[in-house]
Every structure is written in structure tokens, then in C-alpha cells.
Write an enzyme that holds these catalytic residues in place. Sequence first.
Site, mmCIF file in Angstrom:
data_model
loop_
_atom_site.group_PDB
_atom_site.id
_atom_site.type_symbol
_atom_site.label_atom_id
_atom_site.label_comp_id
_atom_site.label_asym_id
_atom_site.label_seq_id
_atom_site.Cartn_x
_atom_site.Cartn_y
_atom_site.Cartn_z
ATOM 1 N N VAL A 33 44.044 44.078 47.264
ATOM 2 C CA VAL A 33 44.789 44.803 48.293
ATOM 3 C C VAL A 33 46.186 45.235 47.832
ATOM 4 C CG1 VAL A 33 45.603 42.701 49.465
ATOM 5 C CG2 VAL A 33 45.365 44.788 50.745
ATOM 6 N N VAL A 34 46.900 44.381 47.093
ATOM 7 C CA VAL A 34 48.269 44.742 46.699
ATOM 8 C C VAL A 34 48.246 45.976 45.775
ATOM 9 C CG1 VAL A 34 50.333 44.004 45.444
ATOM 10 C CG2 VAL A 34 49.202 42.414 46.993
ATOM 11 N N ASN A 58 45.783 48.142 45.383
ATOM 12 C CA ASN A 58 45.239 49.287 46.133
ATOM 13 C C ASN A 58 46.318 49.983 46.943
ATOM 14 O OD1 ASN A 58 42.630 49.111 45.378
ATOM 15 N ND2 ASN A 58 41.845 48.375 47.344
ATOM 16 N N ASN A 90 45.678 34.126 45.625
ATOM 17 C CA ASN A 90 46.139 35.500 45.387
ATOM 18 C C ASN A 90 47.524 35.625 44.755
ATOM 19 O OD1 ASN A 90 44.664 37.676 45.886
ATOM 20 N ND2 ASN A 90 44.979 37.647 48.120
ATOM 21 N N TYR A 113 31.092 33.730 39.604
ATOM 22 C CA TYR A 113 32.509 33.356 39.487
ATOM 23 C C TYR A 113 32.760 32.005 40.178
ATOM 24 C CZ TYR A 113 37.621 33.897 39.745
ATOM 25 O OH TYR A 113 38.982 33.728 39.615
ATOM 26 N N GLY A 134 43.204 45.600 60.800
ATOM 27 C CA GLY A 134 44.364 45.349 59.923
ATOM 28 C C GLY A 134 45.192 44.138 60.339
ATOM 29 N N THR A 135 44.654 43.319 61.269
ATOM 30 C CA THR A 135 45.437 42.140 61.704
ATOM 31 C C THR A 135 45.047 40.885 60.928
ATOM 32 O OG1 THR A 135 43.856 41.667 63.458
ATOM 33 C CG2 THR A 135 45.778 43.002 64.067
ATOM 34 N N GLN A 136 44.046 40.996 60.038
ATOM 35 C CA GLN A 136 43.713 39.821 59.229
ATOM 36 C C GLN A 136 44.893 39.524 58.292
ATOM 37 O OE1 GLN A 136 42.531 42.842 58.922
ATOM 38 N NE2 GLN A 136 41.312 43.206 57.103
ATOM 39 N N ARG A 154 46.803 37.648 54.846
ATOM 40 C CA ARG A 154 46.640 37.165 53.478
ATOM 41 C C ARG A 154 47.994 36.632 53.005
ATOM 42 N NH1 ARG A 154 42.282 37.840 54.845
ATOM 43 N NH2 ARG A 154 40.519 38.871 53.849
HETATM 44 N N1 LIG Z 1 45.255 36.662 39.558
HETATM 45 C C1 LIG Z 1 44.875 35.862 40.527
HETATM 46 O O1 LIG Z 1 45.290 36.065 41.684
HETATM 47 C C2 LIG Z 1 43.976 34.690 40.248
HETATM 48 C C3 LIG Z 1 43.522 33.918 41.349
HETATM 49 C C4 LIG Z 1 42.684 32.837 41.102
HETATM 50 C C5 LIG Z 1 42.327 32.482 39.804
HETATM 51 N N2 LIG Z 1 42.778 33.242 38.762
HETATM 52 C C6 LIG Z 1 42.344 32.838 37.402
HETATM 53 O O2 LIG Z 1 43.395 32.982 36.480
HETATM 54 C C7 LIG Z 1 42.882 33.422 35.221
HETATM 55 C C8 LIG Z 1 43.609 34.675 34.779
HETATM 56 O O3 LIG Z 1 43.413 35.697 35.769
HETATM 57 P P1 LIG Z 1 44.116 37.134 35.683
HETATM 58 O O4 LIG Z 1 44.407 37.569 37.059
HETATM 59 O O5 LIG Z 1 45.180 37.092 34.667
HETATM 60 O O6 LIG Z 1 42.867 38.002 35.190
HETATM 61 P P2 LIG Z 1 42.760 38.994 33.936
HETATM 62 O O7 LIG Z 1 41.414 39.629 34.034
HETATM 63 O O8 LIG Z 1 43.944 39.878 33.874
HETATM 64 O O9 LIG Z 1 42.825 37.989 32.713
HETATM 65 C C9 LIG Z 1 41.714 37.332 32.187
HETATM 66 C C10 LIG Z 1 41.773 37.468 30.668
HETATM 67 O O10 LIG Z 1 40.674 36.761 30.092
HETATM 68 C C11 LIG Z 1 40.096 37.582 29.091
HETATM 69 N N3 LIG Z 1 38.702 37.178 28.924
HETATM 70 C C12 LIG Z 1 37.674 37.353 29.796
HETATM 71 N N4 LIG Z 1 36.549 36.824 29.286
HETATM 72 C C13 LIG Z 1 36.880 36.297 28.075
HETATM 73 C C14 LIG Z 1 36.155 35.621 27.069
HETATM 74 N N5 LIG Z 1 34.844 35.371 27.187
HETATM 75 N N6 LIG Z 1 36.805 35.224 25.947
HETATM 76 C C15 LIG Z 1 38.128 35.476 25.793
HETATM 77 N N7 LIG Z 1 38.868 36.119 26.716
HETATM 78 C C16 LIG Z 1 38.249 36.523 27.843
HETATM 79 C C17 LIG Z 1 40.263 38.994 29.602
HETATM 80 O O11 LIG Z 1 40.150 39.990 28.606
HETATM 81 C C18 LIG Z 1 41.661 38.918 30.214
HETATM 82 O O12 LIG Z 1 42.654 39.194 29.267
HETATM 83 C C19 LIG Z 1 41.377 33.628 35.399
HETATM 84 O O13 LIG Z 1 40.716 32.480 34.912
HETATM 85 C C20 LIG Z 1 41.210 33.730 36.895
HETATM 86 O O14 LIG Z 1 39.955 33.267 37.312
HETATM 87 C C21 LIG Z 1 43.577 34.339 38.961
#
Ligand SMILES: NC(=O)c1ccc[n+]([C@@H]2O[C@H](COP(=O)([O-])OP(=O)(O)OC[C@H]3O[C@@H](n4cnc5c(N)ncnc54)[C@H](O)[C@@H]3O)[C@@H](O)[C@H]2O)c1
Length: 319
Positions: A191-192, A194, A178, A149, A211-213, A215
Site C-alpha cells: 500500500v505505501v 502503491n 509492515n 511464504y 478505506g477505514t481498515q 494498518r
Molecule cells: N519488508 C517488510 O515489511 C517485511 C515484513 C516481514 C518480513 N520481512 C522479511 O525480511 C526479509 C527482507 O525483506 P525485504 O522487504 O528486504 O525484501 P526484498 O525482496 O527487498 O529482499 C529480499 C532479498 O533476498 C534476496 N533473495 C531472495 N531469494 C534468495 C535466495 N534464494 N538466495 C539469495 N538471496 C535471495 C533477494 O534478491 C532480495 O535481495 C525477508 O526475509 C522478508 O520475508 C520483510
Amino acid sequence: MSYPLRKRILVTGGAGFLGSHLCERLLTDGHDVLCIDNFFTGTKDNIAHLLDNPYFELLRHDVTFPLYVEVDEIYNLACPASPIHYQVDPVQTTKTSVHGAINMLGLAKRLKAKIFQASTSEVYGDPAIHPQPEHYWGNVNPIGPRSCYDEGKRCAETLFFDYRRQHGLRVKVARIFNTYGPRMHPNDGRVVSNFIVQALRGEPITLYGDGTQTRSFCYVDDLIEGFVRLMDSPDSFTGPVNMGNPGEFTMIELAEIVRDLTGSSSPLVYKTLPTDDPKHRQPDIRTARSAFGWEPTVPLQVGLKPTIEYFEQLLRQRL
Ligand SMILES: NC(=O)c1ccc[n+]([C@@H]2O[C@H](COP(=O)([O-])OP(=O)(O)OC[C@H]3O[C@@H](n4cnc5c(N)ncnc54)[C@H](O)[C@@H]3O)[C@@H](O)[C@H]2O)c1
């Protein structure tokens, strides 16, 4: 009502948590939205309410394969986002980030379209400085179980900036911290979700260490506002730009707020802290503030309410 500035916008990963909110927002703004997803972690439930809208189109497609469509802007969100999901098939995770970026950048190049990348705070890895400004290069393990990732997203950023330098593409890179809200996954180990699910089921709420860390948590509507502002910022502004809510909460505070809002009497239980658990994680959002006047406005106690309602409904459906 007619929208003279109606754009055709592609959202990859549009059936996911963030993607579905983005599709909704772009439709509300009067655009024509093409949502593509392979439904690895996303679901049709997330976008079922949009299917009747004549300006919304859904296509099952995997971004690791080329796509030939005509659009004006691309938001590239496709990628599983939580360790539980992205570690299921790490090779596919890297392919999704890297081949996905190459395919979407190729499409943007052909169409001269503007393109946005959903990057992540994980590009900073296990950071040596807090909070992390965008010019910090990070401290990432290239061969660990999270590398598919972290390194995949870093390589995607490299590709975005190489396409800009080599082909003059208009790129926008957001480093997301987050984020929480309705439609986040109930079992993704965050965490949210969960805490909410444990509180609603009346199960003990699990805290690690003492639990004092701390986010920081950004409500999804705030983040999506940031995406749209970043996309609309002048072409000279590319990012990378941090996006998240700088408000810090200890895990005990979060557990107590969740317990309060759910009316739960779940006890708090303490387990051993995992070795790589950071003490603090907080975004430095000065760049977003100065470049396009963005900062989060939704307090945690406010954003948690619709999130809890969403989980209540989900748990009721699953009973
Ligand atoms: N939610 C967060 O807090 C957060 C934080 C940092 C980065 N991001 C980034 O934001 C983006 C969306 O995250 P999210 O939380 O909505 O996650 P999510 O898993 O809900 O959404 C990701 C979507 O991408 C689709 N997907 C995965 N692989 C694919 C592929 N090969 N082809 C087509 N579709 C594909 C999944 O089915 C899903 O619908 C991601 O790129 C993630 O890395 C999210």
C-alpha cells in the site's frame, strides 16, 4: 579510526530493501560485512554506494546451496517478501526459506556464530486475536497460494529453535511487520509504495472497501535499530519477537498524508475489498520493549518524506 570490536558479519538478501539498510548500518558501526544475494528481488543499485568500502564484500549466491565462509554473526534475510514476488515461483520460495535456513544454520553451527532470522507477522496467518502476542500460534492455511511464504517462514522458525535445542546455537528470531522506506520495491503491490507511485504520477489512489481498515507502518531505520539491538541482546533471549510500529492509520488517512506530502491532486477511488483483507493489523511490541528497550521513534509523516524522495528519483530515472 580503528574498531577493536570489528566483527565479520554475513547478511543474506543484503541487496534487498531491508538488507541494504542493514549492510549500511553494520558498516557504520565499524563491522566487516559480507553481503550475499541471488538478485531475485534485490538489485545492485541498492548497494552500489557500498562497493567502494573496503569492509564491504558482495557475493552472488543462492542460499538454497551451502556456503562456506568464515564469519562471527549471520543475519538471514534472503527471501522474496511481497505476495507478487513470492508467488512467482512458490516452490523456490519454500526452498529459500527452508533450505536457506538449514544452510545458514549449518554454517552457524560449524562457526559457532550467532544467527538472526528475518521472520514475519505472516506466521500468524489470518489471526483470530488482535493484536498478536508472540505466544499466539497463528491460523495459517497450509495449502493456499500464500502458504509457500507463511509455512516456509514457520518451518524456518522451527529449524532455528531445533538447532538451539539440539546444538545449543545462539539464535535470534524477529517477526517483522509492515516496514517502509527508501529502496522498497515500486511494483510490489504494497500500500505505501502503491499510494506514493500513484500520487506522484497523478493517477487515482486506489482504496479497497470503504478505506477505514487500519494498518501500521514501521520506518526502516527504526526496524534496523531493532535488528541490531536484538542481535546484541543476551544469548538467553532468542525471541521470537514482534517488530513493527503499533501506530494505526486508516487507508484514507494514509492516502491523504501521501497526497499532502507529494503535493498531488490525485483523486481517491474505491474498489471492492478483497475477501481476505484484514480489518486491522497492528503489532504488539511489549516483548521488544521489555527485552531490549526497543520501540519505533520515527512518525509516519517524517519517514514518508525520504521514501517519497526515493520514489521521485526512481520515477525520474525511468522516464
Ligand atoms: N519488508 C517488510 O515489511 C517485511 C515484513 C516481514 C518480513 N520481512 C522479511 O525480511 C526479509 C527482507 O525483506 P525485504 O522487504 O528486504 O525484501 P526484498 O525482496 O527487498 O529482499 C529480499 C532479498 O533476498 C534476496 N533473495 C531472495 N531469494 C534468495 C535466495 N534464494 N538466495 C539469495 N538471496 C535471495 C533477494 O534478491 C532480495 O535481495 C525477508 O526475509 C522478508 O520475508 C520483510
